[in-house]
Motif scaffolding. Structure first.
Motif, PDB file in Angstrom:
ATOM      1  N   ILE A  93       0.859  -1.185   0.000  1.00 12.30           N
ATOM      2  CA  ILE A  93       0.000   0.000   0.000  1.00 12.30           C
ATOM      3  C   ILE A  93       0.893   1.232   0.000  1.00 12.30           C
ATOM      4  O   ILE A  93       1.847   1.331   0.790  1.00 12.30           O
ATOM      5  N   PHE A  94       0.606   2.172  -0.889  1.00 11.63           N
ATOM      6  CA  PHE A  94       1.382   3.406  -0.989  1.00 11.63           C
ATOM      7  C   PHE A  94       0.523   4.592  -0.546  1.00 11.63           C
ATOM      8  O   PHE A  94      -0.578   4.790  -1.047  1.00 11.63           O
TER       9      PHE A  94
ATOM     10  N   SER B 203       4.536  17.562 -10.314  1.00 12.81           N
ATOM     11  CA  SER B 203       3.682  17.169  -9.197  1.00 12.81           C
ATOM     12  C   SER B 203       4.315  15.978  -8.485  1.00 12.81           C
ATOM     13  O   SER B 203       5.059  15.193  -9.082  1.00 12.81           O
ATOM     14  N   CYS B 204       4.008  15.839  -7.210  1.00 17.29           N
ATOM     15  CA  CYS B 204       4.552  14.718  -6.437  1.00 17.29           C
ATOM     16  C   CYS B 204       4.026  13.393  -6.972  1.00 17.29           C
ATOM     17  O   CYS B 204       4.774  12.411  -7.051  1.00 17.29           O
ATOM     18  N   TYR B 205       2.746  13.375  -7.368  1.00 14.23           N
ATOM     19  CA  TYR B 205       2.176  12.144  -7.918  1.00 14.23           C
ATOM     20  C   TYR B 205       2.884  11.762  -9.210  1.00 14.23           C
ATOM     21  O   TYR B 205       3.231  10.586  -9.416  1.00 14.23           O
ATOM     22  N   HIS B 206       3.088  12.712 -10.093  1.00  9.42           N
ATOM     23  CA  HIS B 206       3.731  12.423 -11.380  1.00  9.42           C
ATOM     24  C   HIS B 206       5.122  11.838 -11.162  1.00  9.42           C
ATOM     25  O   HIS B 206       5.526  10.881 -11.836  1.00  9.42           O
TER      26      HIS B 206
ATOM     27  N   GLN C 151       6.224   8.058 -12.299  1.00  8.81           N
ATOM     28  CA  GLN C 151       7.343   7.790 -13.197  1.00  8.81           C
ATOM     29  C   GLN C 151       8.377   6.875 -12.565  1.00  8.81           C
ATOM     30  O   GLN C 151       8.966   6.014 -13.239  1.00  8.81           O
ATOM     31  N   LYS C 152       8.620   7.051 -11.278  1.00 10.33           N
ATOM     32  CA  LYS C 152       9.720   6.359 -10.601  1.00 10.33           C
ATOM     33  C   LYS C 152       9.338   5.005 -10.001  1.00 10.33           C
ATOM     34  O   LYS C 152      10.159   4.086  -9.967  1.00 10.33           O
ATOM     35  N   ILE C 153       8.115   4.899  -9.471  1.00  9.00           N
ATOM     36  CA  ILE C 153       7.733   3.713  -8.703  1.00  9.00           C
ATOM     37  C   ILE C 153       6.462   3.047  -9.243  1.00  9.00           C
ATOM     38  O   ILE C 153       6.464   1.873  -9.609  1.00  9.00           O
ATOM     39  N   PHE C 154       5.365   3.803  -9.287  1.00  9.09           N
ATOM     40  CA  PHE C 154       4.080   3.190  -9.588  1.00  9.09           C
ATOM     41  C   PHE C 154       4.052   2.560 -10.984  1.00  9.09           C
ATOM     42  O   PHE C 154       3.583   1.428 -11.154  1.00  9.09           O
TER      43      PHE C 154
ATOM     44  N   ILE D 109       2.102  -0.849 -10.163  1.00  4.33           N
ATOM     45  CA  ILE D 109       1.259  -0.747  -8.971  1.00  4.33           C
ATOM     46  C   ILE D 109      -0.167  -0.409  -9.404  1.00  4.33           C
ATOM     47  O   ILE D 109      -0.395   0.538 -10.160  1.00  4.33           O
ATOM     48  N   GLN D 110      -1.124  -1.179  -8.915  1.00  2.93           N
ATOM     49  CA  GLN D 110      -2.530  -0.936  -9.256  1.00  2.93           C
ATOM     50  C   GLN D 110      -3.050   0.288  -8.494  1.00  2.93           C
ATOM     51  O   GLN D 110      -2.642   0.563  -7.372  1.00  2.93           O
TER      52      GLN D 110
END
Length: 240
Positions: A61-62, A78-81, A85-88, A93-94
């Motif tokens: 869980i992230f 953005s932090c999400y972007h 790009q790096k992890i999800f 990751i679903q």
């Protein structure tokens, strides 16, 4: 624990090993990962190690640490972007495993409540990997923060808004942030703080060797029972 490394590459490899080892031990771990320049190589190493060793991240869980209010999640900067790009993306990751602030929401208080609830429902953070701002902030917990807060919206310090422009190709309107609170970060079972480069040396000295105070939010981590501070030689240069 304060660990000093010869260079950024060694620091990043150590940080990646911590994440990999946790997921191997607890496949449904709850991770809170910061965006930013310093952890970027750590995440690259996590992806490489996960692929090499066949480490399954599908149950992890992230939880998002923070986001710039008013910035679309798909916007580079953005932090999400960054984490997409790096992890999800690389780890496939679903979306139902990712709990991230929607900083475009009309009701930001409801967003805070949603993330608070997600952390509670998943049993708290197993590991929070955070950076340190030039003013000592953790996430968007700015100097003077009420350390008893959970997720909240904050007026960003001028240091944060100035430094934050480096993540955007053109001038972004950065005035507010939405962030996990220090209560949630301090409640994580383990906290890893990463810092690299000479620009972080002075604030690292203040956070580690100064008094514990909410005027330097990172100093609050010194009271955490399981905090690891990972520094390269340049970031550690002003420590006694």
């Amino acid at each position: 624990m304060i660990a000093k490394f010869t260079n950024y590459q060694e620091l990043s490899a150590f940080g990646a090993d911590k994440i990999i080892q946790l997921v191997q031990q607890k496949p449904d771990a709850v991770l809170c990962l910061a965006g930013g320049d310093t952890p970027a190589l750590t995440y690259d190493r996590v992806v490489a190690k996960a692929q090499e060793a066949g480490v399954d991240f599908s149950g992890v869980i992230f939880i998002g640490l923070d986001e710039w209010v008013g910035i679309q999640p798909a916007t580079p900067g953005s932090c999400y972007h960054f984490l997409q790009q790096k992890i999800f993306g690389p780890l496939h990751i679903q979306k139902d495993k990712i709990y991230f602030f929607d900083a475009m929401a009309n009701d930001l208080k409801a967003e805070c409540n949603r993330i608070d609830l997600a952390i509670e429902q998943h049993g708290g953070l197993d590991l929070a990997l955070v950076g340190i701002g030039m003013n000592g902030h953790i996430g968007f917990n700015e100097p003077g923060v009420d350390a008893a807060l959970n997720a909240h919206v904050v007026e960003l310090d001028e240091v944060t808004t100035a430094v934050g422009q480096k993540y955007f190709t053109s001038g972004a309107a950065l005035a507010k942030g939405i962030t996990l609170g220090m209560t949630q970060i301090m409640s994580a079972r383990e906290v890893v703080l990463v810092a690299s480069g000479p620009k972080k040396a002075a604030i690292i000295r203040e956070a580690i060797q100064g008094r514990i105070t909410n005027t330097i939010p990172a100093s609050l981590l010194m009271a955490h029972p399981r905090v690891s501070i990972l520094l390269d030689a340049a970031a550690a240069a002003e420590l006694d």
